[in-house]
Design an enzyme around this catalytic site. Structure first.
Site, PDB file in Angstrom:
ATOM      1  N   HIS A 213     -17.246   5.819  -6.967  1.00  0.00           N
ATOM      2  CA  HIS A 213     -16.164   6.272  -6.341  1.00  0.00           C
ATOM      3  C   HIS A 213     -14.827   6.178  -6.925  1.00  0.00           C
ATOM      4  O   HIS A 213     -14.785   5.771  -8.173  1.00  0.00           O
ATOM      5  CB  HIS A 213     -16.105   5.465  -4.865  1.00  0.00           C
ATOM      6  CG  HIS A 213     -16.873   5.407  -3.670  1.00  0.00           C
ATOM      7  ND1 HIS A 213     -18.270   5.001  -4.005  1.00  0.00           N
ATOM      8  CD2 HIS A 213     -16.874   6.272  -2.622  1.00  0.00           C
ATOM      9  CE1 HIS A 213     -18.833   5.297  -2.940  1.00  0.00           C
ATOM     10  NE2 HIS A 213     -17.989   5.899  -2.029  1.00  0.00           N
TER      11      HIS A 213
ATOM     12  N   LYS B  57     -10.712   2.608  -4.135  1.00  0.00           N
ATOM     13  CA  LYS B  57     -11.616   2.186  -3.221  1.00  0.00           C
ATOM     14  C   LYS B  57     -11.531   0.524  -3.322  1.00  0.00           C
ATOM     15  O   LYS B  57     -11.735   0.104  -4.277  1.00  0.00           O
ATOM     16  CB  LYS B  57     -12.939   2.533  -3.409  1.00  0.00           C
ATOM     17  CG  LYS B  57     -13.923   2.220  -2.396  1.00  0.00           C
ATOM     18  CD  LYS B  57     -15.241   2.724  -2.208  1.00  0.00           C
ATOM     19  CE  LYS B  57     -16.199   2.194  -1.354  1.00  0.00           C
ATOM     20  NZ  LYS B  57     -15.794   2.506   0.329  1.00  0.00           N
TER      21      LYS B  57
HETATM   22  P1  NAP Z   1      -6.130   4.904   1.951  1.00  0.00           P
HETATM   23  O1  NAP Z   1      -5.788   6.276   1.472  1.00  0.00           O
HETATM   24  O2  NAP Z   1      -5.732   3.765   1.333  1.00  0.00           O
HETATM   25  O3  NAP Z   1      -5.727   4.874   3.454  1.00  0.00           O
HETATM   26  C1  NAP Z   1      -5.766   3.777   4.235  1.00  0.00           C
HETATM   27  C2  NAP Z   1      -4.482   3.799   4.795  1.00  0.00           C
HETATM   28  O4  NAP Z   1      -4.518   2.746   6.090  1.00  0.00           O
HETATM   29  C3  NAP Z   1      -3.296   3.494   4.076  1.00  0.00           C
HETATM   30  O5  NAP Z   1      -2.081   4.432   4.337  1.00  0.00           O
HETATM   31  C4  NAP Z   1      -2.915   2.014   4.564  1.00  0.00           C
HETATM   32  O6  NAP Z   1      -1.565   1.811   4.266  1.00  0.00           O
HETATM   33  C5  NAP Z   1      -3.205   2.280   5.994  1.00  0.00           C
HETATM   34  N1  NAP Z   1      -3.161   0.832   6.939  1.00  0.00           N
HETATM   35  C6  NAP Z   1      -3.188  -0.233   6.223  1.00  0.00           C
HETATM   36  N2  NAP Z   1      -3.010  -1.078   7.359  1.00  0.00           N
HETATM   37  C7  NAP Z   1      -2.920  -0.469   8.579  1.00  0.00           C
HETATM   38  C8  NAP Z   1      -2.890  -0.762   9.786  1.00  0.00           C
HETATM   39  N3  NAP Z   1      -2.839  -2.178  10.356  1.00  0.00           N
HETATM   40  N4  NAP Z   1      -2.746   0.062  10.823  1.00  0.00           N
HETATM   41  C9  NAP Z   1      -2.930   1.486  10.192  1.00  0.00           C
HETATM   42  N5  NAP Z   1      -3.078   1.856   9.191  1.00  0.00           N
HETATM   43  C10 NAP Z   1      -2.995   0.874   8.074  1.00  0.00           C
HETATM   44  O7  NAP Z   1      -7.811   4.974   1.975  1.00  0.00           O
HETATM   45  P2  NAP Z   1      -8.998   6.074   2.182  1.00  0.00           P
HETATM   46  O8  NAP Z   1      -9.340   6.634   0.932  1.00  0.00           O
HETATM   47  O9  NAP Z   1      -8.337   6.901   3.430  1.00  0.00           O
HETATM   48  O10 NAP Z   1     -10.004   5.163   2.842  1.00  0.00           O
HETATM   49  C11 NAP Z   1     -10.046   4.562   4.025  1.00  0.00           C
HETATM   50  C12 NAP Z   1     -11.006   3.821   4.389  1.00  0.00           C
HETATM   51  O11 NAP Z   1     -12.257   4.776   4.655  1.00  0.00           O
HETATM   52  C13 NAP Z   1     -12.026   2.947   3.278  1.00  0.00           C
HETATM   53  O12 NAP Z   1     -12.332   1.832   3.882  1.00  0.00           O
HETATM   54  C14 NAP Z   1     -12.761   3.912   2.669  1.00  0.00           C
HETATM   55  O13 NAP Z   1     -13.604   3.147   2.137  1.00  0.00           O
HETATM   56  C15 NAP Z   1     -13.452   4.471   4.024  1.00  0.00           C
HETATM   57  N6  NAP Z   1     -13.952   5.872   4.029  1.00  0.00           N
HETATM   58  C16 NAP Z   1     -15.136   6.021   4.652  1.00  0.00           C
HETATM   59  C17 NAP Z   1     -15.581   7.401   4.934  1.00  0.00           C
HETATM   60  C18 NAP Z   1     -16.547   7.615   5.743  1.00  0.00           C
HETATM   61  O14 NAP Z   1     -17.305   8.840   5.722  1.00  0.00           O
HETATM   62  N7  NAP Z   1     -17.231   6.861   6.765  1.00  0.00           N
HETATM   63  C19 NAP Z   1     -15.184   8.288   4.017  1.00  0.00           C
HETATM   64  C20 NAP Z   1     -14.096   7.924   3.022  1.00  0.00           C
HETATM   65  C21 NAP Z   1     -13.440   6.909   2.977  1.00  0.00           C
HETATM   66  P3  NAP Z   1      -1.437   0.556   2.949  1.00  0.00           P
HETATM   67  O15 NAP Z   1      -1.577   1.644   1.863  1.00  0.00           O
HETATM   68  O16 NAP Z   1       0.132   0.403   3.341  1.00  0.00           O
HETATM   69  O17 NAP Z   1      -2.219  -0.191   3.107  1.00  0.00           O
END
Ligand code: NAP
Length: 271
Positions: free
Chosen positions: A158, A162
């Site tokens: 990844h 992550k």
């Molecule tokens: P990311 O870019 O870090 O996005 C997460 C966002 O959530 C950030 O902007 C973060 O802000 C925000 N956040 C933090 N606390 C919050 C709250 N209380 N309420 C609302 N938003 C909040 O991460 P990503 O790459 O998009 O991935 C997000 C998650 O999805 C990860 O756990 C990843 O492993 C997962 N994922 C899952 C799949 C799937 O198919 N299931 C696919 C891809 C990714 P800050 O930066 O200020 O913390």
């Protein structure tokens, strides 16, 4: 009738890498309406400014509870962080909003808590560690192979930002393989090579299955499930090269989650 209305969708983690794609995907669907975007990061930003070619005039909010009260969503899509996801799910369920959750790294003990709350409140919840159809097929093929080739290791790769390791997909794959072995009464008493206390570079051990996590810029979400047998190797590999790969699964989940009873884990159960 709730089912004939447009589905009112709120996105948490709205300014994140996946969250932005979800905003764009929901806006494109004629049977859905984006009613809320929550993320403390970038709160106050217009959704239109996050998405190229969009005229959406909604503003990102920092407060989930207030946004739910103000916008009355049917479904919350959560792609946030392991630290906040369970609180978000709790708030949504308490408010009668059905969560579709992609955030990974939720501890097993918290899953039990979510299951109980979803049952108590009679709210459908879908958690999927991977919303890409190709990843679901990879897991199915791995389950099939494990019935004949018990020696297996997983390499997941990844992007460098992550937060959790091993990935939720790797853990779910390993769990499915263990369950398949048990169901088929295939033993794995002698997995791979003999191990000793010096075996420090052998990855995470999930119930006898080794999982290796690579974190590097350039990757999105990738996984190899490698089976070793006498004189042969079988590798099953899936690559998400673009976060748009998750969108069809997420949209399907938004359409189906309100008809679920309690907590369901895995996209495969709604396909
Ligand atoms: P990311 O870019 O870090 O996005 C997460 C966002 O959530 C950030 O902007 C973060 O802000 C925000 N956040 C933090 N606390 C919050 C709250 N209380 N309420 C609302 N938003 C909040 O991460 P990503 O790459 O998009 O991935 C997000 C998650 O999805 C990860 O756990 C990843 O492993 C997962 N994922 C899952 C799949 C799937 O198919 N299931 C696919 C891809 C990714 P800050 O930066 O200020 O913390």
């Amino acid at each position: 009738m709730i089912q004939s209305e447009r589905i009112r969708v709120l996105v948490t983690g709205a300014t994140g890498r996946v969250g932005r794609e979800v905003l764009a995907a929901v806006i494109r669907e004629s049977d859905m309406e984006l009613v809320g975007a929550v993320d403390p990061q970038g709160a106050g930003t217009g959704v239109g400014a996050l998405l190229p070619n969009s005229s959406a005039d909604m503003v990102v909010s920092a407060d989930l509870w207030q946004t739910i009260a103000a916008t009355r969503p049917h479904v919350m899509v959560d792609f946030t962080t392991p630290a906040v996801v369970v609180d978000n799910i709790r708030i949504a369920i308490e408010a009668g909003v059905c969560p579709v959750v992609g955030t990974t790294g939720i501890p097993e003990t918290r899953i039990d808590e979510i299951r109980q709350l979803a049952d108590d409140k009679k709210v459908g919840v879908l958690i999927a560690p991977n919303f890409a159809i190709g990843a679901v097929l990879m897991m199915e093929f791995a389950v099939k192979a494990a019935q004949y080739l018990p020696d297996v290791e997983i390499i997941e790769l990844h992007h460098e930002r992550k937060l959790d390791a091993p990935s939720g997909t790797a853990l779910l794959t390993a769990r499915k393989i263990v369950e398949a072995r048990e169901a088929a009464a295939v033993g794995d008493d002698e997995p791979g090579s003999p191990e000793s206390d010096q075996a420090v570079a052998r990855g995470e051990n999930y119930r006898g299955i080794r999982i290796h996590s690579v974190r590097l810029p350039g990757f999105v979400a990738h996984q190899e499930v490698i089976f070793g047998g006498l004189g042969q190797i079988l590798t099953i590999r899936h690559d998400s090269t673009d976060r748009r790969s998750f969108m069809p699964g997420i949209l399907l989940a938004i359409r189906k989650v309100r008809s679920l009873t309690g907590l369901v884990i895995g996209l495969e159960y709604i396909l």
